[in-house]
Structure formats: C-alpha cells, structure tokens
Design an enzyme around this catalytic site. Structure first.
Site, PDB file in Angstrom:
ATOM      1  N   ARG A 153       8.853  52.619 -48.013  1.00  0.00           N
ATOM      2  CA  ARG A 153      10.076  53.349 -48.318  1.00  0.00           C
ATOM      3  C   ARG A 153      10.004  53.771 -49.786  1.00  0.00           C
ATOM      4  O   ARG A 153       9.397  53.088 -50.616  1.00  0.00           O
ATOM      5  CB  ARG A 153      11.308  52.474 -48.101  1.00  0.00           C
ATOM      6  CG  ARG A 153      11.463  51.935 -46.682  1.00  0.00           C
ATOM      7  CD  ARG A 153      12.663  51.005 -46.590  1.00  0.00           C
ATOM      8  NE  ARG A 153      12.851  50.479 -45.236  1.00  0.00           N
ATOM      9  CZ  ARG A 153      12.344  49.339 -44.793  1.00  0.00           C
ATOM     10  NH1 ARG A 153      11.617  48.578 -45.612  1.00  0.00           N
ATOM     11  NH2 ARG A 153      12.559  48.931 -43.562  1.00  0.00           N
ATOM     12  N   LYS A 177      13.678  45.454 -47.244  1.00  0.00           N
ATOM     13  CA  LYS A 177      15.105  45.264 -46.978  1.00  0.00           C
ATOM     14  C   LYS A 177      15.400  43.802 -46.702  1.00  0.00           C
ATOM     15  O   LYS A 177      14.628  43.111 -46.044  1.00  0.00           O
ATOM     16  CB  LYS A 177      15.534  46.117 -45.777  1.00  0.00           C
ATOM     17  CG  LYS A 177      15.668  47.602 -46.088  1.00  0.00           C
ATOM     18  CD  LYS A 177      16.251  48.340 -44.912  1.00  0.00           C
ATOM     19  CE  LYS A 177      16.509  49.805 -45.253  1.00  0.00           C
ATOM     20  NZ  LYS A 177      17.099  50.544 -44.112  1.00  0.00           N
ATOM     21  N   HIS A 249      10.281  60.194 -47.052  1.00  0.00           N
ATOM     22  CA  HIS A 249      10.476  59.530 -45.769  1.00  0.00           C
ATOM     23  C   HIS A 249       9.652  60.192 -44.667  1.00  0.00           C
ATOM     24  O   HIS A 249       9.216  59.523 -43.719  1.00  0.00           O
ATOM     25  CB  HIS A 249      11.954  59.523 -45.393  1.00  0.00           C
ATOM     26  CG  HIS A 249      12.357  58.329 -44.588  1.00  0.00           C
ATOM     27  ND1 HIS A 249      12.280  57.033 -45.067  1.00  0.00           N
ATOM     28  CD2 HIS A 249      12.819  58.222 -43.315  1.00  0.00           C
ATOM     29  CE1 HIS A 249      12.685  56.186 -44.140  1.00  0.00           C
ATOM     30  NE2 HIS A 249      13.016  56.888 -43.071  1.00  0.00           N
ATOM     31  N   ARG A 252       6.379  58.625 -44.700  1.00  0.00           N
ATOM     32  CA  ARG A 252       6.455  57.308 -44.053  1.00  0.00           C
ATOM     33  C   ARG A 252       6.358  57.473 -42.532  1.00  0.00           C
ATOM     34  O   ARG A 252       5.651  56.714 -41.854  1.00  0.00           O
ATOM     35  CB  ARG A 252       7.762  56.618 -44.446  1.00  0.00           C
ATOM     36  CG  ARG A 252       8.058  55.291 -43.725  1.00  0.00           C
ATOM     37  CD  ARG A 252       9.276  54.650 -44.384  1.00  0.00           C
ATOM     38  NE  ARG A 252       9.934  53.657 -43.548  1.00  0.00           N
ATOM     39  CZ  ARG A 252       9.594  52.361 -43.508  1.00  0.00           C
ATOM     40  NH1 ARG A 252       8.577  51.933 -44.224  1.00  0.00           N
ATOM     41  NH2 ARG A 252      10.270  51.510 -42.747  1.00  0.00           N
ATOM     42  N   HIS A 275      10.082  46.750 -40.137  1.00  0.00           N
ATOM     43  CA  HIS A 275      11.230  46.801 -39.229  1.00  0.00           C
ATOM     44  C   HIS A 275      11.520  45.407 -38.698  1.00  0.00           C
ATOM     45  O   HIS A 275      10.614  44.720 -38.196  1.00  0.00           O
ATOM     46  CB  HIS A 275      10.954  47.736 -38.049  1.00  0.00           C
ATOM     47  CG  HIS A 275      10.928  49.179 -38.423  1.00  0.00           C
ATOM     48  ND1 HIS A 275      10.350  50.163 -37.634  1.00  0.00           N
ATOM     49  CD2 HIS A 275      11.425  49.823 -39.518  1.00  0.00           C
ATOM     50  CE1 HIS A 275      10.497  51.335 -38.221  1.00  0.00           C
ATOM     51  NE2 HIS A 275      11.145  51.155 -39.351  1.00  0.00           N
ATOM     52  N   TYR A 284       9.046  55.841 -32.379  1.00  0.00           N
ATOM     53  CA  TYR A 284       7.776  56.541 -32.553  1.00  0.00           C
ATOM     54  C   TYR A 284       6.969  56.643 -31.265  1.00  0.00           C
ATOM     55  O   TYR A 284       5.916  57.282 -31.250  1.00  0.00           O
ATOM     56  CB  TYR A 284       6.922  55.824 -33.604  1.00  0.00           C
ATOM     57  CG  TYR A 284       7.507  55.876 -34.991  1.00  0.00           C
ATOM     58  CD1 TYR A 284       7.417  57.028 -35.765  1.00  0.00           C
ATOM     59  CD2 TYR A 284       8.155  54.771 -35.530  1.00  0.00           C
ATOM     60  CE1 TYR A 284       7.960  57.089 -37.031  1.00  0.00           C
ATOM     61  CE2 TYR A 284       8.701  54.819 -36.806  1.00  0.00           C
ATOM     62  CZ  TYR A 284       8.601  55.975 -37.546  1.00  0.00           C
ATOM     63  OH  TYR A 284       9.144  56.028 -38.802  1.00  0.00           O
TER      64      TYR A 284
END
Length: 309
Positions: A153, A177, A249, A252, A275, A284
């Site tokens: 990110r 995150k 992004h 990414r 994730h 995806y």
C-alpha cells in the site's frame, strides 16, 4: 461520548489518525442529523432514528459502500456505549447493512507495466538534469519498481525505513493495517533502483539523519502520498497510460493480478497483500477464470466431448 469513543479507539485499538478522523466525521454528521430531527443527539438515538439517517444518505445519492461505512462506525460507537454501561441496548443490532456492489479492481496489463518501468528507468538515467530533477526521476523509478515488486500500500511504502536497502535478503518485514507484520518480497531491480536514488542524497547530512527511505524535500518526514501519485501519473502519461488508469493502488492490483495470472496460489497472494480475510483477496479471482477453464479443459477426464456419457 464521541470523544470518549475516539479516545478508546486510539488507546486500546491503536486506530490510525485517518481512521479516527473518518469516525469523527461520520459520527458527528449522524449527531447533527439526529439533533435536527429532535432525537436528542446520537447517544440517545433509537433504531428508527438511525434508519431514517441511513435512508437520508441513500436519498442524497451516497453509494452503498459509503452507507455501509457509516453504519459500521455507528455499530462500533453503540457497542462502546453498551460496554461502558451508558446504554443497555444496541439500536443498530437490527439494521441491515446496505448491499455493496463490489467492482473489479483496475489494473494494468503486463505490457503496460513494462512500458511504465522502462520509461521510469530511462528518465532516471538521462543526463543533463538539475540535482532536484535527478532526485525526482530516480525516486519515481524506485517507487514504480517497489510498488510493482512488493504490492505494498502507498501508506506502507512511504513509511519504509532506509535500512531495508542494507539487507541482502530477498524479503523484508513491513507493518500493515492493524499493526500486523508480514514478509514482503524485494526484487533486485527494486533494490538497485532504491540504492541509486539514495546515492543522490548522500551529500546531504539531513538525508542521513532522516530514517525514511523516501523522505520529503525537507527531510523532516516521509514524502507525501499525493506527491508520489502525481509523479507516477506524469510518468505514465509520457508512455501512453491515461492518468485515470494509473495510481499507486493500481500497481498494487497489478502485482496481485499478474501473480495469479502466472500461477500463484490465492493464499500466497493474500499473505503478500496483507489481507486479513481471504474473501478480500478473492476479488482477484476474475483473472483466473480463463486459466482455470483451460486447465479443466486440458486435464479433466470428462472435459472432452467424446468422453461424455
């Protein structure tokens, strides 16, 4: 109570500043609506009041994703009030989340990424530039290489320490995150691009004191995401990639898409992207449809029409 909630999110859950600001905006907007409705403020809201607020957002044309985000903030706020014994109920408990239509992520083809990488590399190596221009083109080249090689990110990229270039391992740790750490690959081309950029900073003592791999012009902190996005779009425009089709992004997404197109396991891609849930990565899988169809057609014993009963 909004202030108390935000303090709890910061102190106990380590919420980032951007997250706290988003919660504040959403909760204060709901509070204003409810006071105007005569409901006595957000802390005293009932289910009907909150439903009216969400219906109002829909009437104003807010996307389902925006409505869902605000409902999520409300849910967490009222759970906090319940945990603190401020309320004995949760008025959001029976409110259904708006159905979100999840679009496919934009990504670049491998050919487009190759053009972008080659343009960034060529511009970084070109002579007859001012020192400032040399640093900027070298930084852009390194940014493109890093984004495509790592799938980071942009917020993670800007916080990278300069010390990762001193390591010889093909992986490094990054904190994503929620403060979760994960291993991220680093290609030789990305490492070399980063080293070439850092060599241009060696004559400035401030650069040696700044811990970030990509510092801002004053070396007081990391370079702004908007600056990197602007330079990336400008480079893309010079190799025929429309500005609206390119962002950090998007690279990414290209990282993830191209890995899957070339046979990578979905679970591996999930780990590389950071994730928490495989369902986030499954967006995806559209890129795998053609490859999986060919795989089944080639290898399944009933795939050939002559074998069907």
């Amino acid at each position: 109570m909004i202030e108390a909630f935000l303090e709890m999110m910061s102190a106990e859950r380590g919420a980032a500043l951007n997250t706290l600001q988003s919660y504040r905006r959403d909760l204060e907007d709901a509070d204003r609506f409810l006071r105007a409705r005569g409901a006595g403020g957000l802390h005293a809201a009932q289910t009907a009041d909150l439903s009216a607020y969400l219906h109002g957002l829909e009437a104003q044309g807010f996307a389902a994703s925006s409505q869902a985000r605000r409902l999520s903030a409300l849910r967490q706020f009222f759970r906090f009030l319940f945990a603190e014994n401020v309320r004995s109920d949760d008025p959001t408990g029976v409110i259904s989340s708006p159905k979100k239509q999840r679009g496919l992520p934009r990504h670049l083809s491998m050919e487009a990424v190759s053009r972008l990488l080659e343009t960034a590399r060529r511009e970084a190596l070109e002579g007859k530039k001012s020192p400032a221009q040399a640093r900027r083109t070298a930084r852009t080249h390194a940014i493109v290489e890093f984004l495509y090689a790592t799938g980071l990110r942009i917020s993670e990229l800007t916080r990278l320490p300069a010390t990762i270039l001193h390591r010889e391992e093909p992986f490094f740790m990054v904190k994503g995150k929620g403060g979760k750490e994960r291993l991220v690959p680093l290609s030789d081309s990305a490492r070399h691009a980063g080293q070439a950029y850092r060599m241009l900073l060696e004559g400035d003592e401030r650069a040696r004191q700044c811990p970030f791999l990509f510092p801002d012009d004053s070396f007081s902190g990391p370079v702004a995401r908007q600056v990197l996005a602007r330079d990336l779009k400008a480079t893309g425009a010079r190799c025929g990639i429309a500005a609206e089709s390119l962002s950090p992004h998007v690279l990414r997404h290209a990282f993830a898409t191209h890995l899957l197109e070339n046979g990578a396991d979905l679970r591996v891609v999930q780990q590389l992207l950071g994730h928490a849930d495989i369902s986030t990565t499954q967006i995806y899988t559209h890129v795998m449809d053609e490859r999986l169809h060919a795989l089944v057609s080639a290898h399944h014993p009933l795939a050939a029409s002559g074998n069907r009963q």
